[in-house]
Design a protein around this motif. Structure first.
Motif, PDB file in Angstrom:
ATOM      1  N   GLY A  82       9.412  -0.325   2.849  1.00  0.00           N
ATOM      2  CA  GLY A  82       9.620  -0.916   1.530  1.00  0.00           C
ATOM      3  C   GLY A  82       8.424  -0.716   0.613  1.00  0.00           C
ATOM      4  N   ALA A  83       7.227  -0.908   1.144  1.00  0.00           N
ATOM      5  CA  ALA A  83       6.014  -0.737   0.340  1.00  0.00           C
ATOM      6  C   ALA A  83       5.848   0.714  -0.082  1.00  0.00           C
ATOM      7  CB  ALA A  83       4.798  -1.213   1.119  1.00  0.00           C
ATOM      8  N   TYR A  84       6.089   1.631   0.826  1.00  0.00           N
ATOM      9  CA  TYR A  84       5.954   3.055   0.495  1.00  0.00           C
ATOM     10  C   TYR A  84       6.993   3.483  -0.538  1.00  0.00           C
ATOM     11  CZ  TYR A  84       2.527   6.112   2.646  1.00  0.00           C
ATOM     12  OH  TYR A  84       1.381   6.810   2.926  1.00  0.00           O
ATOM     13  N   ALA A  85       8.228   3.029  -0.361  1.00  0.00           N
ATOM     14  CA  ALA A  85       9.286   3.393  -1.314  1.00  0.00           C
ATOM     15  C   ALA A  85       8.977   2.827  -2.698  1.00  0.00           C
ATOM     16  CB  ALA A  85      10.639   2.886  -0.813  1.00  0.00           C
ATOM     17  N   ALA A  86       8.537   1.583  -2.764  1.00  0.00           N
ATOM     18  CA  ALA A  86       8.201   0.964  -4.052  1.00  0.00           C
ATOM     19  C   ALA A  86       7.006   1.659  -4.700  1.00  0.00           C
ATOM     20  CB  ALA A  86       7.915  -0.523  -3.858  1.00  0.00           C
ATOM     21  N   ALA A  87       5.995   1.962  -3.905  1.00  0.00           N
ATOM     22  CA  ALA A  87       4.808   2.639  -4.434  1.00  0.00           C
ATOM     23  C   ALA A  87       5.160   4.023  -4.959  1.00  0.00           C
ATOM     24  CB  ALA A  87       3.729   2.737  -3.361  1.00  0.00           C
ATOM     25  N   ALA A  88       6.010   4.744  -4.232  1.00  0.00           N
ATOM     26  CA  ALA A  88       6.415   6.084  -4.669  1.00  0.00           C
ATOM     27  C   ALA A  88       7.187   6.004  -5.983  1.00  0.00           C
ATOM     28  CB  ALA A  88       7.265   6.755  -3.598  1.00  0.00           C
ATOM     29  N   ALA A  89       8.099   5.051  -6.098  1.00  0.00           N
ATOM     30  CA  ALA A  89       8.884   4.904  -7.326  1.00  0.00           C
ATOM     31  C   ALA A  89       7.987   4.514  -8.498  1.00  0.00           C
ATOM     32  CB  ALA A  89       9.979   3.855  -7.127  1.00  0.00           C
ATOM     33  N   TYR A  90       7.065   3.605  -8.269  1.00  0.00           N
ATOM     34  CA  TYR A  90       6.157   3.177  -9.335  1.00  0.00           C
ATOM     35  C   TYR A  90       5.257   4.333  -9.772  1.00  0.00           C
ATOM     36  CZ  TYR A  90       3.192   0.140 -12.097  1.00  0.00           C
ATOM     37  OH  TYR A  90       2.514  -0.425 -13.129  1.00  0.00           O
ATOM     38  N   ALA A  91       4.743   5.080  -8.808  1.00  0.00           N
ATOM     39  CA  ALA A  91       3.876   6.215  -9.136  1.00  0.00           C
ATOM     40  C   ALA A  91       4.635   7.259  -9.949  1.00  0.00           C
ATOM     41  CB  ALA A  91       3.306   6.839  -7.866  1.00  0.00           C
ATOM     42  N   LYS A  92       5.878   7.503  -9.584  1.00  0.00           N
ATOM     43  CA  LYS A  92       6.685   8.486 -10.325  1.00  0.00           C
ATOM     44  C   LYS A  92       6.928   8.005 -11.753  1.00  0.00           C
ATOM     45  CE  LYS A  92      10.631  11.504  -9.908  1.00  0.00           C
ATOM     46  NZ  LYS A  92      10.000  12.772  -9.642  1.00  0.00           N
ATOM     47  N   ALA A  93       7.236   6.719 -11.912  1.00  0.00           N
ATOM     48  CA  ALA A  93       7.533   6.166 -13.237  1.00  0.00           C
ATOM     49  C   ALA A  93       6.314   6.136 -14.147  1.00  0.00           C
ATOM     50  CB  ALA A  93       8.109   4.756 -13.098  1.00  0.00           C
ATOM     51  N   THR A  94       5.132   6.053 -13.564  1.00  0.00           N
ATOM     52  CA  THR A  94       3.914   5.910 -14.366  1.00  0.00           C
ATOM     53  C   THR A  94       3.031   7.150 -14.352  1.00  0.00           C
ATOM     54  OG1 THR A  94       2.712   4.933 -12.504  1.00  0.00           O
ATOM     55  CG2 THR A  94       3.865   3.412 -13.998  1.00  0.00           C
ATOM     56  N   GLU A  95       3.542   8.234 -13.756  1.00  0.00           N
ATOM     57  CA  GLU A  95       2.755   9.464 -13.598  1.00  0.00           C
ATOM     58  C   GLU A  95       1.459   9.187 -12.844  1.00  0.00           C
ATOM     59  OE1 GLU A  95       2.303  11.365 -17.411  1.00  0.00           O
ATOM     60  OE2 GLU A  95       4.463  11.504 -17.691  1.00  0.00           O
ATOM     61  N   GLY A  96       1.580   8.369 -11.812  1.00  0.00           N
ATOM     62  CA  GLY A  96       0.427   7.991 -11.009  1.00  0.00           C
ATOM     63  C   GLY A  96       0.432   8.661  -9.652  1.00  0.00           C
ATOM     64  N   VAL A  97      -0.327   8.086  -8.744  1.00  0.00           N
ATOM     65  CA  VAL A  97      -0.431   8.564  -7.373  1.00  0.00           C
ATOM     66  C   VAL A  97      -0.377   7.371  -6.436  1.00  0.00           C
ATOM     67  CG1 VAL A  97      -1.771  10.621  -7.959  1.00  0.00           C
ATOM     68  CG2 VAL A  97      -2.963   8.498  -7.399  1.00  0.00           C
ATOM     69  N   VAL A  98      -0.214   7.653  -5.158  1.00  0.00           N
ATOM     70  CA  VAL A  98      -0.214   6.619  -4.126  1.00  0.00           C
ATOM     71  C   VAL A  98      -1.386   6.884  -3.200  1.00  0.00           C
ATOM     72  CG1 VAL A  98       1.053   5.671  -2.148  1.00  0.00           C
ATOM     73  CG2 VAL A  98       2.294   6.325  -4.227  1.00  0.00           C
ATOM     74  N   LEU A  99      -2.189   5.857  -2.981  1.00  0.00           N
ATOM     75  CA  LEU A  99      -3.278   5.941  -2.015  1.00  0.00           C
ATOM     76  C   LEU A  99      -2.825   5.266  -0.737  1.00  0.00           C
ATOM     77  CD1 LEU A  99      -6.214   6.435  -1.071  1.00  0.00           C
ATOM     78  CD2 LEU A  99      -6.785   4.215  -2.089  1.00  0.00           C
ATOM     79  N   ASP A 100      -2.761   6.024   0.344  1.00  0.00           N
ATOM     80  CA  ASP A 100      -2.487   5.447   1.653  1.00  0.00           C
ATOM     81  C   ASP A 100      -3.801   4.858   2.148  1.00  0.00           C
ATOM     82  OD1 ASP A 100      -2.381   5.139   4.506  1.00  0.00           O
ATOM     83  OD2 ASP A 100      -0.596   6.390   4.518  1.00  0.00           O
ATOM     84  N   GLY A 101      -3.895   3.553   2.119  1.00  0.00           N
ATOM     85  CA  GLY A 101      -5.137   2.878   2.482  1.00  0.00           C
ATOM     86  C   GLY A 101      -5.544   3.094   3.924  1.00  0.00           C
ATOM     87  N   GLU A 102      -4.590   3.348   4.789  1.00  0.00           N
ATOM     88  CA  GLU A 102      -4.890   3.577   6.205  1.00  0.00           C
ATOM     89  C   GLU A 102      -5.541   4.940   6.428  1.00  0.00           C
ATOM     90  OE1 GLU A 102      -5.070   2.449  10.176  1.00  0.00           O
ATOM     91  OE2 GLU A 102      -4.404   1.237   8.485  1.00  0.00           O
TER      92      GLU A 102
END
Length: 76
Positions: free
Chosen positions: A32-52
């Motif tokens: 859920g967190a990964y899917a939400a982060a991916a959708a948010y990053a796409k909508a905002t022209e951002g990126v996702v940082l995998d903290g692990e």
């Protein structure tokens, strides 16, 4: 993660905003967190940082990771 702990990470540009997704200890929450982060990053022209792993992912790569996690979820 805070700004200090991310100082050596190359995000590809300077950012003025961040959004952190925190989740509990099961794979459904991770998915859920990964899917939400991916959708948010796409909508905002951002990126996702995998903290692990410390890996910076483009939105399409983050969505691919979310699908990989989904495929590994236990049925039921």
């Amino acid at each position: 993660m805070d700004e200090e702990s991310c100082a050596d990470i190359d995000f590809g540009r300077r950012w003025t905003q961040t959004l952190a997704f925190r989740f509990g200890g099961d794979f459904h929450a991770l998915w859920g967190a990964y899917a939400a982060a991916a959708a948010y990053a796409k909508a905002t022209e951002g990126v996702v940082l995998d903290g692990e792993s410390g890996e910076v992912l483009a939105p399409d790569n983050a969505a691919r990771a979310a699908r990989d996690i989904e495929r590994s979820l236990p049925n039921g």
